[in-house]
Design an enzyme around this catalytic site. Structure first.
Site, PDB file in Angstrom:
ATOM      1  N   LYS A   1      42.748  36.758  32.730  1.00 49.77           N
ATOM      2  CA  LYS A   1      41.704  37.400  32.023  1.00 49.77           C
ATOM      3  C   LYS A   1      42.168  37.137  30.474  1.00 49.77           C
ATOM      4  O   LYS A   1      43.204  37.034  29.809  1.00 49.77           O
ATOM      5  CB  LYS A   1      41.456  38.954  32.429  1.00 49.77           C
ATOM      6  CG  LYS A   1      40.519  38.714  33.758  1.00 49.77           C
ATOM      7  CD  LYS A   1      39.894  39.878  34.218  1.00 49.77           C
ATOM      8  CE  LYS A   1      39.237  39.699  35.418  1.00 49.77           C
ATOM      9  NZ  LYS A   1      38.918  40.657  36.149  1.00 49.77           N
TER      10      LYS A   1
ATOM     11  N   ARG B   1      43.821  41.213  42.821  1.00 47.09           N
ATOM     12  CA  ARG B   1      42.734  39.943  43.165  1.00 47.09           C
ATOM     13  C   ARG B   1      43.750  38.728  41.848  1.00 47.09           C
ATOM     14  O   ARG B   1      43.487  38.977  40.729  1.00 47.09           O
ATOM     15  CB  ARG B   1      41.715  40.313  42.360  1.00 47.09           C
ATOM     16  CG  ARG B   1      40.474  39.262  42.432  1.00 47.09           C
ATOM     17  CD  ARG B   1      39.251  39.567  42.092  1.00 47.09           C
ATOM     18  NE  ARG B   1      38.152  38.485  42.227  1.00 47.09           N
ATOM     19  CZ  ARG B   1      37.861  37.605  41.099  1.00 47.09           C
ATOM     20  NH1 ARG B   1      38.608  37.533  40.169  1.00 47.09           N
ATOM     21  NH2 ARG B   1      36.981  36.867  41.717  1.00 47.09           N
TER      22      ARG B   1
HETATM   23  N1  HH2 Z   1      36.862  39.776  38.418  1.00 44.36           N
HETATM   24  C1  HH2 Z   1      36.090  38.672  38.498  1.00 44.36           C
HETATM   25  C2  HH2 Z   1      35.416  38.595  39.512  1.00 44.36           C
HETATM   26  N2  HH2 Z   1      35.239  39.448  40.613  1.00 44.36           N
HETATM   27  N3  HH2 Z   1      35.730  41.309  41.375  1.00 44.36           N
HETATM   28  C3  HH2 Z   1      36.712  42.577  41.354  1.00 44.36           C
HETATM   29  N4  HH2 Z   1      36.688  43.240  42.192  1.00 44.36           N
HETATM   30  N5  HH2 Z   1      37.316  42.800  40.294  1.00 44.36           N
HETATM   31  C4  HH2 Z   1      37.468  42.130  39.387  1.00 44.36           C
HETATM   32  O1  HH2 Z   1      38.395  42.094  38.536  1.00 44.36           O
HETATM   33  C5  HH2 Z   1      36.777  40.667  39.101  1.00 44.36           C
HETATM   34  C6  HH2 Z   1      35.889  40.546  40.409  1.00 44.36           C
HETATM   35  C7  HH2 Z   1      36.149  37.604  37.326  1.00 44.36           C
HETATM   36  O2  HH2 Z   1      35.618  36.706  37.680  1.00 44.36           O
HETATM   37  P1  HH2 Z   1      35.339  35.296  36.956  1.00 44.36           P
HETATM   38  O3  HH2 Z   1      35.629  35.543  35.584  1.00 44.36           O
HETATM   39  O4  HH2 Z   1      34.014  34.759  37.302  1.00 44.36           O
HETATM   40  O5  HH2 Z   1      36.596  34.298  37.360  1.00 44.36           O
HETATM   41  P2  HH2 Z   1      37.334  34.205  38.511  1.00 44.36           P
HETATM   42  O6  HH2 Z   1      36.369  34.504  39.819  1.00 44.36           O
HETATM   43  O7  HH2 Z   1      37.829  32.838  38.504  1.00 44.36           O
HETATM   44  O8  HH2 Z   1      38.359  35.346  38.299  1.00 44.36           O
END
Ligand code: HH2
Length: 270
Positions: free
Chosen positions: A212, A249
């Site tokens: 992140k 995650r």
């Molecule tokens: N972060 C992302 C997506 N889904 N779900 C949960 N429960 N917690 C999180 O911190 C979380 C999540 C971030 O998603 P994105 O930036 O779209 O990219 P990636 O899925 O590759 O991590």
């Protein structure tokens, strides 16, 4: 119990191409990636068909289903691994659970559609409720909090109550402070530092720090590229485990599994 965290590996199926050929290739690539994460020791696979990156545009439920459901069915046909569907949309969650998913990972914490809580109760699967301020397209515009830890905890407790009021069983609920979702770097750091306050709400805690942007904010030179954020991701993840995170995650499953093994071995050697 701190020190025995599970690893949730991220499998995104968010194609650039909407042609049939593109979709098939994306599906195959995602399936190969899922197999690799299973081999690397993932406990759970999190399937996402809509990016929630800051600034990302929404995707229709039909597109999300067309991307995610065949992949979930294909994974389920060859593995008993726990599968979660990363979606805000109740109809996508329903289709995913029918195809073999066991967990609804909802970054909108059942606020996206009015039937969210009802559908969660009907599905009877595990449910991740995450904190997000605003919505993905605009959430990083100018997030403000008086006390980010208290406000996030209050929100999560309220969403857990709303889920239970609709009939979701308490033991199905996991909470997530939503690192990067409507938060500045200092908000993210405060939430990781005080993750024990989220854990004290009495539900398992999921933490998503992998790759992140706050990592790049702290290390602008090394962390500028996504693939330069692994060390920072591991450091933040272990800080979270120390404070009660039960599920991580992550993109980098093998590295996280190894980091956890060493961290847990040291903790056990006291
Ligand atoms: N972060 C992302 C997506 N889904 N779900 C949960 N429960 N917690 C999180 O911190 C979380 C999540 C971030 O998603 P994105 O930036 O779209 O990219 P990636 O899925 O590759 O991590």
């Amino acid at each position: 119990m701190p020190g025995s965290a599970k690893v949730m590996g991220i499998v995104n199926v968010t194609p650039d191409s909407f042609s049939d050929g593109g979709r098939f290739l994306d599906h195959e690539a995602a399936l190969i990636h899922a197999r690799r994460l299973i081999a690397e020791g993932a406990d759970i696979l999190d399937i996402g068909a809509e990016s929630t990156r800051p600034g990302s545009e929404p995707v229709s439920a039909e597109d999300e289903i067309a991307r995610a459901v065949p992949l979930i069915a294909a994974i389920r046909a060859e593995s008993p691994i726990a599968i979660s569907i990363d979606t805000m949309k109740p109809q996508v969650a329903r289709a995913a659970v029918e195809a073999g998913a066991n967990i609804w990972n909802d970054v909108a914490a059942l606020r996206y559609a009015p039937d969210g809580p009802q559908v969660a109760a009907e599905l009877g699967c595990d449910l991740v409720l995450m904190h997000m301020r605003g919505e993905p397209r605009t959430m990083q515009a100018d997030p403000q909090y008086d006390d980010v830890v208290a406000e996030v905890c209050e929100f999560l407790a309220e969403r857990a109550q709303a889920a239970m009021a609709a009939g979701v069983a308490r033991e199905k609920i996991w909470l997530d402070p939503g690192v990067g979702f409507g938060k500045r770097p200092e908000h993210n750091l405060a939430l990781i530092a005080r993750l024990d306050a989220v854990a004290a709400l009495g539900y398992p805690v999921l933490l998503g720090v992998s790759r992140k942007r706050f990592i790049a904010a702290l290390d602008p030179s090394g962390g500028a590229a996504l693939d330069g954020r692994l060390a920072g991701s591991l450091a933040a993840a272990l800080a979270g485990v120390e404070r009660g995170a039960g599920v991580l995650r992550v993109h980098d499953v093998a590295e996280t599994v190894q980091a956890l093994k060493i961290w847990e071995a040291v903790a056990a050697a006291r």
